[in-house]
Scaffold this active site. Structure first.
Site, mmCIF file in Angstrom:
data_model
loop_
_atom_site.group_PDB
_atom_site.id
_atom_site.type_symbol
_atom_site.label_atom_id
_atom_site.label_comp_id
_atom_site.label_asym_id
_atom_site.label_seq_id
_atom_site.Cartn_x
_atom_site.Cartn_y
_atom_site.Cartn_z
ATOM 1 N N GLU A 305 0.856 -1.189 0.000
ATOM 2 C CA GLU A 305 0.000 0.000 0.000
ATOM 3 C C GLU A 305 0.882 1.226 0.000
ATOM 4 O OE1 GLU A 305 -3.336 -1.005 2.894
ATOM 5 O OE2 GLU A 305 -3.225 1.196 2.905
ATOM 6 N N ARG A 311 0.611 4.942 10.636
ATOM 7 C CA ARG A 311 0.238 3.610 11.099
ATOM 8 C C ARG A 311 0.297 2.530 10.019
ATOM 9 N NH1 ARG A 311 -6.129 4.065 12.226
ATOM 10 N NH2 ARG A 311 -6.845 3.745 10.112
ATOM 11 N N HIS A 312 0.927 2.823 8.894
ATOM 12 C CA HIS A 312 1.031 1.799 7.857
ATOM 13 C C HIS A 312 2.471 1.395 7.603
ATOM 14 C CE1 HIS A 312 -3.091 3.095 6.626
ATOM 15 N NE2 HIS A 312 -3.182 1.806 6.390
ATOM 16 N N GLU A 454 -8.190 1.254 14.672
ATOM 17 C CA GLU A 454 -8.561 -0.128 14.408
ATOM 18 C C GLU A 454 -7.362 -1.056 14.545
ATOM 19 O OE1 GLU A 454 -9.788 -0.942 10.351
ATOM 20 O OE2 GLU A 454 -8.820 -2.876 10.761
ATOM 21 N N SER A 457 -9.692 -6.726 12.281
ATOM 22 C CA SER A 457 -10.859 -6.822 11.431
ATOM 23 C C SER A 457 -11.185 -8.303 11.358
ATOM 24 C CB SER A 457 -10.497 -6.306 10.044
ATOM 25 O OG SER A 457 -11.518 -5.550 9.535
ATOM 26 N N ARG A 505 1.149 -2.406 15.580
ATOM 27 C CA ARG A 505 0.105 -1.428 15.879
ATOM 28 C C ARG A 505 -0.403 -1.607 17.300
ATOM 29 N NH1 ARG A 505 -4.747 -0.041 11.644
ATOM 30 N NH2 ARG A 505 -3.139 0.321 10.086
#
Lengths: 531, 173
Positions: A305, A311-312, A454, A457, A505
């Site tokens: 990404e 946060r990535h 988050e 998931s 995270r």
């Protein structure tokens, strides 16, 4: 000018020249005399130093340790130095954190990971002037072997972790010398940002720290962060194993993108190409169909990404869970939330030192959670957001700012930093998510949040091959690419669900840090491939 | 925009007959054609005229000092607030926040024309403010919420939600 005058002039010139020449010669003679004097002095000094150095064999740079000998010597750990060892003669190996000469003494701070102790070399019958000078000149970060007497101190040494004792050095040898110019100073790397601005002292920015990660990782803060991270992994494994889960390893080189084609790395695979796994999703499920009942796996996850956010990462460690359940997917949610709570409790009870160390540089509120874990439904969350003035449709996904605001509203209303949001709209979830049995707009899926961000998931998965095919077609996914996946549900598959969290995270949010690169040892993002 | 404001003001003042306004130039400066005398041009001028017409001169201030303060804020609205840039917004809110620290209304302890005037002008800025910013400029938010609930003021503008509880308590979000 007449001839005589010229002659006179030349004579004058000559005289002047010779005067100048004389002066020059004089000067040179003086210089030479001074130099000779200096050299003689130095020689005399050196002789005297060699002569007077009675401590010559109690200090120096050791020969490189190439395993020449097996010494029967016990090295004491800095963290074990207490007044109980007073008056003992011990050996230890540590890094020179600082060394400062003051007249006839040299003060050193010796450091081992998060612990440090003050040490001193003083001119006396054990140490010579030359030895003190040598100690003062040892470069920072060099590794030294030290033999010293442990002495109790009356006044606590506030700046060290071992506050009640001090080492009086008898012998000091350099085992590995550090280059004099360090790319960053450890004191600067540990300084809180606010303090740096106020007092005008330097702090080190993140890129410099990441470029020189080996030195940055030596700081007390980094040591604490990664010890806590190790604890998270440990608690995850232990809690799940106690619940009867089996740890599995899934392949990372796969033939089809598991979460969708956009964010996947391609690798060349002999004559064809393959992908790096975006998640162990498909394989976790196949294990359930293979009767492993409850599985978890810890391994790298690769997401191509191009997001440069706090946060990535492009590569991170995924902690994934999948389990078969009896009648309702809430059994899965309960299992996952209980695991998370056990992790939080374990960190709170066993890693306080580490948490306090990190808080010194990065202050934050302690992490709060409820037992049993708070579970809100998506519609409830929408109502809370509407009340706060946010406009959102019933089937919209939560944007990051709205997630954060929701986190604040939940914290304010329920006083917890950790909660589950259940029954997401079906439209925003992946094709393998089981739709809600009563309302086709919603799904049996959930997200979990820490401090408003988050971290997980998950959902009940579709375990029927025909329904899965229909959902895939609805999402316009190429059935050929997921044929093996769909086939695994053709021969009896139990109802199951699960979820995955990102280790970095979770650590970042538990500690209240603001950038996931701080909790990744050698982070990978679109702009960083080394170290 | 200005015309809607003026009609809201009329409703608040209780003026029975609504006036007919026209506008002038691209900035749409309102113009009121009067039966007796030259036309009144400008938001501030017309508003003051309406107040006098409604026989509520106290809305412009009781003492000379408060009258001056009211006029100052009417001017501020038209010159500084209307058409301010994004960079100005922060400064404006900071200054207002400081000013409103010890005042219930714009002119002190009394409701004056300055209040609805500033409310209409600042509404578009407040609508876009995030909750964190609303908490930061707590005095502006408090005054704004007070005025928007004042009977008869808020006619043509949507209400802005102001959460009752503090969400951003600690320094470190």
């Amino acid at each position: 000018m007449t001839k005589e005058e010229v002659q006179g002039a030349t004579e004058e010139e000559q005289q002047a020249q010779s005067k100048k020449g004389l002066k020059k010669q004089q000067k040179e003679a003086e210089k030479a005399a001074k130099k000779a004097e200096k050299q003689a002095k130095l020689a005399a000094e050196q002789q005297s130093t060699e002569e007077d150095d009675f401590a010559k064999d109690r200090y120096g740079v050791s020969a490189m340790v190439q395993s020449q000998q097996k010494l029967d010597r016990v090295l004491v750990r800095v963290q074990d130095l207490t007044p109980e060892n007073a008056d003992q003669l011990i050996w230890l190996r540590a890094r020179v954190h600082t060394s400062r000469a003051k007249g006839k003494q040299c003060f050193l701070v010796l450091r081992q990971q998060q612990f440090n102790v003050q040490a001193l070399v003083a001119v006396g019958d054990r140490a010579s002037k030359q030895m003190v000078k040598f100690a003062a000149n040892i470069t920072k970060e060099s590794i030294v072997d030290v033999e010293a007497l442990v002495r109790k101190v009356e006044q606590k040494i506030e700046s060290c972790s071992q506050q009640d004792v001090e080492l009086h050095i008898e012998r000091i040898f350099v085992i590995s010398q550090a280059e004099p110019r360090l790319p960053l100073q450890l004191e600067d790397a540990v300084r809180p940002d606010g303090e740096g601005e106020e007092e005008g002292r330097a702090t080190v920015n993140q890129d410099t720290k990441l470029d020189n990660r080996v030195i940055d990782l030596r700081t007390t803060t980094s040591q604490a962060i990664f010890r806590l991270q190790s604890g998270v992994c440990q608690l995850f494994r232990d809690t799940l194993t106690k619940k009867g889960f089996v740890e599995i390893q899934t392949p990372k080189i796969i033939s089809a993108a598991s979460e969708g084609g956009a964010n996947v790395f391609t690798v060349s695979y002999f004559k064809t190409s393959a992908y790096l796994a975006q998640s162990p999703q498909l394989y976790k499920q196949m294990c359930i169909c293979a009767d492993f009942d409850k599985v978890f796996c810890v391994g790298p996850v690769f997401r191509a990404e191009d997001s440069n956010t706090h946060r990535h990462l492009t590569e991170f460690v995924g902690l994934d869970i999948e389990m078969a359940f009896s009648y309702h997917y809430h059994e899965v949610i309960d299992s996952i939330t209980d695991t998370m709570v056990q992790i939080f409790k374990g960190l709170r009870d066993n890693f306080q030192t580490e948490i306090q160390t990190v808080n010194k540089q990065y202050p934050s509120e302690p992490f709060k959670f409820l037992e049993p874990t708070l579970r809100l439904e998506y519609t409830e969350a929408l109502a809370m957001l509407h009340e706060a003035g946010v406009e959102m449709g019933d089937e919209d996904d939560l944007s990051t700012p709205n997630e954060k605001l929701l986190g604040r509203l939940v914290k304010e209303k329920y006083d917890t930093d950790f909660y589950v949001l259940d029954k997401y709209p079906l439209a925003v979830r992946p094709f393998y998510t089981m739709p809600d049995p009563n309302n086709p707009k919603y799904s049996n899926s959930y997200d979990m949040f820490m401090r408003g961000e988050e971290i997980l998931s998950g959902a009940q998965r579709v375990h029927d091959a025909q329904m899965l095919t229909d959902r895939a077609i609805h999402h316009q996914i190429d059935l050929e690419k997921i044929k093996a996946y769909i086939d695994s549900f053709r021969y009896g598959a139990p109802p199951h669900g699960g979820g995955g969290i990102g280790l970095e995270r979770v650590c970042m949010l538990y500690l209240g840090l603001h950038n996931v690169r701080q909790t990744s040892m050698f982070p990978r993002d679109p702009k960083r491939l080394t170290p | 925009m200005a015309l809607r404001e003026l009609s809201s003001l009329e409703k608040y003042l209780g003026l029975k007959k609504p006036n007919k306004y026209s506008t002038q130039a691209d900035k749409k400066i309102p113009v009121l054609q009067n039966n007796n005398g030259p036309p009144l041009v400008g938001l501030v001028t017309i508003a003051c005229h309406l107040v006098k017409e409604a026989k509520r001169p106290n809305l412009l201030g009781d003492s000379a000092e408060s009258r001056a303060v009211v006029h100052q804020w009417l001017e501020y609205r038209v010159t500084k607030l209307d058409g301010c840039t994004k960079e100005d917004i922060k400064t404006i809110l900071k200054d207002l926040n400081l000013y409103l620290q010890d005042k219930v209304y714009m002119a002190g302890n009394q409701f004056t024309l300055a209040d609805p005037f500033m409310y209409y002008g600042i509404h578009p800025l407040i609508v876009d403010l995030a909750i964190q910013d609303k908490e930061q400029y707590v005095n502006v938010t408090r005054w704004f919420d007070h005025i928007q609930h004042y009977p008869g003021i808020r006619h043509h503008l949507p209400p802005v939600v102001v959460p009752r509880n503090r969400l951003y308590t600690s320094k470190h979000h």
